[in-house]
Design a protein around this motif. Structure first.
Motif, PDB file in Angstrom:
ATOM      1  N   SER A  67      43.991  37.550  43.217  1.00  0.00           N
ATOM      2  CA  SER A  67      44.894  38.609  43.659  1.00  0.00           C
ATOM      3  C   SER A  67      46.197  38.510  42.885  1.00  0.00           C
ATOM      4  CB  SER A  67      45.173  38.475  45.160  1.00  0.00           C
ATOM      5  OG  SER A  67      46.310  39.227  45.535  1.00  0.00           O
ATOM      6  N   VAL A  68      46.648  39.636  42.333  1.00  0.00           N
ATOM      7  CA  VAL A  68      47.958  39.713  41.685  1.00  0.00           C
ATOM      8  C   VAL A  68      48.793  40.688  42.501  1.00  0.00           C
ATOM      9  CG1 VAL A  68      49.242  40.257  39.591  1.00  0.00           C
ATOM     10  CG2 VAL A  68      46.952  39.264  39.418  1.00  0.00           C
ATOM     11  N   GLY A  69      49.843  40.178  43.145  1.00  0.00           N
ATOM     12  CA  GLY A  69      50.625  41.032  44.032  1.00  0.00           C
ATOM     13  C   GLY A  69      52.103  40.745  43.950  1.00  0.00           C
ATOM     14  N   ASN A  70      52.832  41.298  44.916  1.00  0.00           N
ATOM     15  CA  ASN A  70      54.275  41.129  44.925  1.00  0.00           C
ATOM     16  C   ASN A  70      54.827  41.214  46.343  1.00  0.00           C
ATOM     17  OD1 ASN A  70      54.061  43.834  45.504  1.00  0.00           O
ATOM     18  ND2 ASN A  70      55.002  44.561  43.627  1.00  0.00           N
ATOM     19  N   LEU A  71      56.113  40.925  46.468  1.00  0.00           N
ATOM     20  CA  LEU A  71      56.793  41.040  47.751  1.00  0.00           C
ATOM     21  C   LEU A  71      57.612  42.319  47.849  1.00  0.00           C
ATOM     22  CD1 LEU A  71      58.132  37.398  48.335  1.00  0.00           C
ATOM     23  CD2 LEU A  71      56.126  38.474  49.358  1.00  0.00           C
ATOM     24  N   THR A  72      58.050  42.863  46.715  1.00  0.00           N
ATOM     25  CA  THR A  72      58.880  44.066  46.717  1.00  0.00           C
ATOM     26  C   THR A  72      58.181  45.175  45.952  1.00  0.00           C
ATOM     27  OG1 THR A  72      60.048  43.361  44.709  1.00  0.00           O
ATOM     28  CG2 THR A  72      61.037  42.739  46.814  1.00  0.00           C
ATOM     29  N   TRP A  73      58.598  46.397  46.215  1.00  0.00           N
ATOM     30  CA  TRP A  73      57.947  47.515  45.525  1.00  0.00           C
ATOM     31  C   TRP A  73      58.328  47.548  44.046  1.00  0.00           C
ATOM     32  CZ3 TRP A  73      61.332  51.046  48.978  1.00  0.00           C
ATOM     33  CH2 TRP A  73      62.541  51.338  48.346  1.00  0.00           C
ATOM     34  N   GLY A  74      57.380  47.891  43.205  1.00  0.00           N
ATOM     35  CA  GLY A  74      57.572  48.231  41.800  1.00  0.00           C
ATOM     36  C   GLY A  74      58.368  47.293  40.913  1.00  0.00           C
ATOM     37  N   GLY A  75      58.015  47.299  39.624  1.00  0.00           N
ATOM     38  CA  GLY A  75      58.801  46.603  38.621  1.00  0.00           C
ATOM     39  C   GLY A  75      58.640  45.111  38.576  1.00  0.00           C
ATOM     40  N   PRO A  80      50.749  44.445  34.107  1.00  0.00           N
ATOM     41  CA  PRO A  80      50.704  43.655  32.865  1.00  0.00           C
ATOM     42  C   PRO A  80      50.121  42.254  33.078  1.00  0.00           C
ATOM     43  CG  PRO A  80      52.796  44.798  33.031  1.00  0.00           C
ATOM     44  CD  PRO A  80      52.097  45.006  34.342  1.00  0.00           C
ATOM     45  N   MET A  81      50.382  41.649  34.239  1.00  0.00           N
ATOM     46  CA  MET A  81      49.798  40.326  34.525  1.00  0.00           C
ATOM     47  C   MET A  81      48.288  40.437  34.706  1.00  0.00           C
ATOM     48  SD  MET A  81      49.779  37.114  34.933  1.00  0.00           S
ATOM     49  CE  MET A  81      51.486  36.550  34.950  1.00  0.00           C
ATOM     50  N   VAL A  82      47.831  41.507  35.344  1.00  0.00           N
ATOM     51  CA  VAL A  82      46.384  41.738  35.487  1.00  0.00           C
ATOM     52  C   VAL A  82      45.731  41.798  34.109  1.00  0.00           C
ATOM     53  CG1 VAL A  82      44.669  43.492  36.137  1.00  0.00           C
ATOM     54  CG2 VAL A  82      46.477  42.858  37.748  1.00  0.00           C
ATOM     55  N   GLU A  83      46.353  42.523  33.199  1.00  0.00           N
ATOM     56  CA  GLU A  83      45.818  42.612  31.831  1.00  0.00           C
ATOM     57  C   GLU A  83      45.833  41.238  31.162  1.00  0.00           C
ATOM     58  OE1 GLU A  83      47.011  44.426  27.461  1.00  0.00           O
ATOM     59  OE2 GLU A  83      47.842  45.378  29.254  1.00  0.00           O
ATOM     60  N   PHE A  84      46.916  40.512  31.337  1.00  0.00           N
ATOM     61  CA  PHE A  84      47.050  39.176  30.740  1.00  0.00           C
ATOM     62  C   PHE A  84      45.929  38.252  31.226  1.00  0.00           C
ATOM     63  CE2 PHE A  84      48.872  34.855  30.834  1.00  0.00           C
ATOM     64  CZ  PHE A  84      49.324  34.719  29.536  1.00  0.00           C
ATOM     65  N   THR A 100      41.583  48.441  41.150  1.00  0.00           N
ATOM     66  CA  THR A 100      42.895  49.057  41.341  1.00  0.00           C
ATOM     67  C   THR A 100      42.747  50.309  42.191  1.00  0.00           C
ATOM     68  OG1 THR A 100      44.802  50.035  40.183  1.00  0.00           O
ATOM     69  CG2 THR A 100      42.657  50.289  39.135  1.00  0.00           C
ATOM     70  N   ARG A 101      43.786  50.596  42.957  1.00  0.00           N
ATOM     71  CA  ARG A 101      43.718  51.755  43.858  1.00  0.00           C
ATOM     72  C   ARG A 101      43.754  53.074  43.091  1.00  0.00           C
ATOM     73  NH1 ARG A 101      44.669  51.335  49.231  1.00  0.00           N
ATOM     74  NH2 ARG A 101      45.668  53.372  49.256  1.00  0.00           N
ATOM     75  N   GLY A 102      44.414  53.091  41.937  1.00  0.00           N
ATOM     76  CA  GLY A 102      44.518  54.328  41.182  1.00  0.00           C
ATOM     77  C   GLY A 102      45.529  55.268  41.793  1.00  0.00           C
ATOM     78  N   TYR A 103      46.805  54.840  41.772  1.00  0.00           N
ATOM     79  CA  TYR A 103      47.871  55.653  42.353  1.00  0.00           C
ATOM     80  C   TYR A 103      48.016  56.972  41.602  1.00  0.00           C
ATOM     81  CZ  TYR A 103      49.229  51.469  44.923  1.00  0.00           C
ATOM     82  OH  TYR A 103      49.230  50.380  45.749  1.00  0.00           O
ATOM     83  N   SER A 104      48.919  57.815  42.087  1.00  0.00           N
ATOM     84  CA  SER A 104      49.130  59.175  41.564  1.00  0.00           C
ATOM     85  C   SER A 104      49.026  59.235  40.038  1.00  0.00           C
ATOM     86  CB  SER A 104      50.516  59.665  41.983  1.00  0.00           C
ATOM     87  OG  SER A 104      50.782  60.930  41.439  1.00  0.00           O
ATOM     88  N   GLY A 105      48.069  60.017  39.570  1.00  0.00           N
ATOM     89  CA  GLY A 105      47.885  60.169  38.130  1.00  0.00           C
ATOM     90  C   GLY A 105      47.005  59.103  37.511  1.00  0.00           C
ATOM     91  N   GLY A 106      46.732  58.004  38.249  1.00  0.00           N
ATOM     92  CA  GLY A 106      45.890  56.939  37.719  1.00  0.00           C
ATOM     93  C   GLY A 106      46.449  56.294  36.475  1.00  0.00           C
ATOM     94  N   ASP A 107      47.806  56.272  36.363  1.00  0.00           N
ATOM     95  CA  ASP A 107      48.435  55.799  35.126  1.00  0.00           C
ATOM     96  C   ASP A 107      48.077  54.360  34.788  1.00  0.00           C
ATOM     97  OD1 ASP A 107      49.937  54.682  37.204  1.00  0.00           O
ATOM     98  OD2 ASP A 107      51.631  56.034  36.900  1.00  0.00           O
ATOM     99  N   GLU A 108      48.097  53.472  35.803  1.00  0.00           N
ATOM    100  CA  GLU A 108      47.845  52.054  35.531  1.00  0.00           C
ATOM    101  C   GLU A 108      46.410  51.826  35.077  1.00  0.00           C
ATOM    102  OE1 GLU A 108      49.045  51.145  39.386  1.00  0.00           O
ATOM    103  OE2 GLU A 108      51.138  50.713  38.869  1.00  0.00           O
ATOM    104  N   ALA A 109      45.456  52.504  35.719  1.00  0.00           N
ATOM    105  CA  ALA A 109      44.047  52.349  35.338  1.00  0.00           C
ATOM    106  C   ALA A 109      43.806  52.862  33.920  1.00  0.00           C
ATOM    107  CB  ALA A 109      43.155  53.093  36.338  1.00  0.00           C
ATOM    108  N   LEU A 173      42.248  41.584  41.670  1.00  0.00           N
ATOM    109  CA  LEU A 173      42.800  42.635  42.528  1.00  0.00           C
ATOM    110  C   LEU A 173      44.196  43.002  42.038  1.00  0.00           C
ATOM    111  CD1 LEU A 173      42.039  41.700  46.251  1.00  0.00           C
ATOM    112  CD2 LEU A 173      41.030  43.536  44.926  1.00  0.00           C
ATOM    113  N   ASP A 174      44.361  44.200  41.531  1.00  0.00           N
ATOM    114  CA  ASP A 174      45.690  44.678  41.137  1.00  0.00           C
ATOM    115  C   ASP A 174      46.405  45.135  42.399  1.00  0.00           C
ATOM    116  OD1 ASP A 174      47.898  45.605  39.813  1.00  0.00           O
ATOM    117  OD2 ASP A 174      46.921  47.321  38.900  1.00  0.00           O
ATOM    118  N   ASP A 175      47.607  44.585  42.635  1.00  0.00           N
ATOM    119  CA  ASP A 175      48.372  44.871  43.852  1.00  0.00           C
ATOM    120  C   ASP A 175      47.575  44.418  45.079  1.00  0.00           C
ATOM    121  OD1 ASP A 175      50.448  45.688  45.440  1.00  0.00           O
ATOM    122  OD2 ASP A 175      50.031  47.822  45.286  1.00  0.00           O
ATOM    123  N   GLY A 176      47.187  43.147  45.053  1.00  0.00           N
ATOM    124  CA  GLY A 176      46.276  42.669  46.096  1.00  0.00           C
ATOM    125  C   GLY A 176      46.897  41.851  47.216  1.00  0.00           C
TER     126      GLY A 176
END
Length: 402
Positions: A67-75, A80-84, A100-109, A173-176
Motif C-alpha cells: 500500500s502506498v498512501g498518505n495522511l494528508t490530501w494531495g501532493g 510517483p512512488m507507485v511507479e518507482f 488505482t481508483r481512477g479519479y476524475s479524468g483518470g489522469d494518474e492511470a 495499491l495506489d492511495d491505499g
C-alpha cells in the motif's frame, strides 16, 4: 464550486494562529467545517473499529500487497512512488499489478500506463479494487508459489533466462492507506515535506485524512519534496522526530521529483531539455494537490519570472479557464514585453490533452519528472530496495505458514 473548493483549501493550509488574517467569508465557514471534521473523526473511528475488530471482513489477495498512501490530501508523491516501486519489482523479474481508483479524468492511470509501457506492470482501474484485482488475476494469472517470489526477491539481478513470466507477482495499491477492505502486507506512507501535517485538523477543516498517530501502521515512511524544504536540517529533523515519537523503529527516507524533460502539447513525442524555460516568463497552470511544489520546481530551473494559476485537484479545464489563461498571458506580455509560455504537469495533460490544444497559438509545455530517493541520513535507494524486499519476504513467509 471551484470557488468554494479554493476557500476550503485556503482554510486547510492556514495555521490556527493566522486564522485572523483570512477574509470574513473564510472565517464564517470555520464552525461548519469544524463540525464536519468532528463527524468525520467519529466516522473514521467507527470504520476503523469495524475493520480491525474483524466485524467487517478484510480480503487477502493471493499475492503480497504493497500500500502506498498518505495522511494528508494531495501532493505527497503517492503515484510517483507507485511507479518507482513498480520499476523496482520489474527489475527483480516480478510483475506488479497497480490498483488505482481512477479519479476524475483518470489522469494518474494514464500517466502510469505511458511511463510503464515497456515494463511488466499491469494497471487496474476501478473503485472496487477487489473486483478489479480478481478480473486482472483471471486475465493474466498470478504467481501462487511463495518460494518462487522469495527466490526472485532474494536474487540481486533480474532473471533473463527462460520465457518471461507474464503473471502478477505483487499488487501495489495506489492511495491505499485508508482502503482497508484489502489486507496490506507492506504499508508505505508518503509525507509532504513542505506541509506534513497541514494545520493539524482532519478533513474538511484541515487536510488530514487521519491523525499522525496512524503512522503506527506504517512499515516505511518517505518525506517527499525534501529538496524544496527551506531549512532542511531543521525542518526534516522535526518531521523525523515526530515520526519516531510514534514509532522509533520506522525507517524514514527522503524523496524528490527530478525534472527530466518537457514535451510540447502540440507534439507529445518531442523531448526538450529542462533548460528550455531558463530566462523565460513562465505561467504554471495546474490542478493538482500541492501546486506550490510544482511552481517551486519550475523556479529552480531558472526562468526570468514565474506566475501561476492554481485550480482544485483533478479539476477539468473548461473553456472559461482557457480564457482566464489567455488573459493572464496577455498581462504577462504587457509587463515583460515578451511572450510567456504555459507549463503544466503530466497529470494536467493526461486529464484532458485536447482542451490544452485550444491554446494553439501559444507554446504549452508539459513537465516530466520522476521520483528519486535522496541519499540523506544514510538512507539510499539501495537501502529502500532492501527494506522493501525484506518486508515482502517476511510477508511471504507469513502467507506460507497459513
Amino acid at each position: 464550486m471551484e470557488r468554494l473548493k479554493h476557500v476550503v483549501t485556503q482554510i486547510a493550509i492556514t495555521p490556527d494562529c493566522r486564522l485572523s488574517e483570512l477574509p470574513l467569508l473564510h472565517r464564517s465557514l470555520l464552525p461548519l467545517l469544524s463540525l464536519a471534521s468532528s463527524i468525520y473523526r467519529f466516522s473514521l473511528f467507527l470504520r476503523r473499529r469495524l475493520y480491525f475488530s474483524g466485524l467487517v471482513h478484510q480480503r487477502r489477495l493471493p499475492v503480497p500487497v504493497i500500500s502506498v498512501g498518505n495522511l494528508t490530501w494531495g501532493g505527497n508523491g503517492k503515484t510517483p512512488m507507485v511507479e518507482f516501486i513498480a520499476r523496482l519489482l520489474d527489475e527483480a523479474g516480478i510483475g506488479p499489478l497497480i490498483l488505482t481508483r481512477g479519479y476524475s479524468g483518470g489522469d494518474e492511470a494514464k500517466m502510469l500506463h505511458r511511463h510503464l509501457l515497456q515494463t511488466s506492470a499491469r494497471i487496474g482501474v476501478g473503485a472496487n479494487r477487489i473486483a478489479t484485482a480478481a478480473s486482472m488475476f483471471e486475465r493474466h494469472g498470478y504467481v501462487n508459489s511463495c518460494d518462487t517470489l522469495s527466490e526472485k526477491l532474494s536474487s540481486p539481478y533480474k532473471s533473463v533466462s527462460g520465457p518471461k513470466d507474464e503473471r502478477i507477482g505483487v499488487v501495489i495499491l495506489d492511495d491505499g492507506m485508508q482502503h482497508w477492505r484489502v489486507l496490506h502486507d507492506v504499508e508505505i506512507v508518503m509525507l509532504n515535506g513542505l506541509m506534513p501535517w497541514g494545520n493539524n485538523h482532519l478533513l474538511p477543516r484541515g487536510p488530514l485524512r487521519e491523525s499522525p498517530s496512524a503512522l503506527v501502521r506504517a512499515d516505511i515512511v518517505v518525506i517527499h519534496h525534501a529538496d524544496l524544504v527551506c531549512v532542511p536540517d531543521t525542518q526534516l529533523r522535526m518531521i523525523e522526530s515526530t515520526v519516531h515519537n510514534i514509532d522509533a523503529t520506522l525507517p524514514v527516507f527522503h524523496s524528490r521529483m527530478a525534472p527530466s524533460h518537457f514535451f510540447e502539447v502540440k507534439n507529445p513525442h518531442s523531448r526538450l531539455s529542462p533548460r528550455t524555460v531558463q530566462n523565460m516568463v513562465v505561467l504554471c497552470v495546474s490542478a493538482i494537490g500541492f501546486p506550490n511544489a510544482f511552481a517551486q520546481a519550475i523556479s529552480k530551473i531558472g526562468p526570468l519570472h514565474v506566475d501561476r494559476l492554481d485550480f482544485s485537484d483533478h479539476h477539468l479545464i473548461q473553456a472559461d479557464d482557457i480564457e482566464m489563461i489567455t488573459e493572464r498571458l496577455g498581462r504577462l506580455k504587457h509587463e515583460f514585453n515578451v511572450e510567456a509560455i504555459v507549463v503544466v504537469t503530466e497529470k494536467d495533460y493526461d486529464r484532458d490533452p485536447v482542451i490544452l490544444k485550444q491554446l494553439c497559438c501559444l507554446k504549452v509545455l508539459v513537465l516530466c519528472s520522476s521520483l528519486q530517493i535522496m541519499p540523506l541520513s544514510a538512507w539510499t535507494k539501495e537501502n529502500f530496495r532492501m527494506n522493501l524486499k525484506k518486508h515482502l519476504i517476511d510477508s511471504l513467509q507469513e502467507m506460507n505458514k497459513k
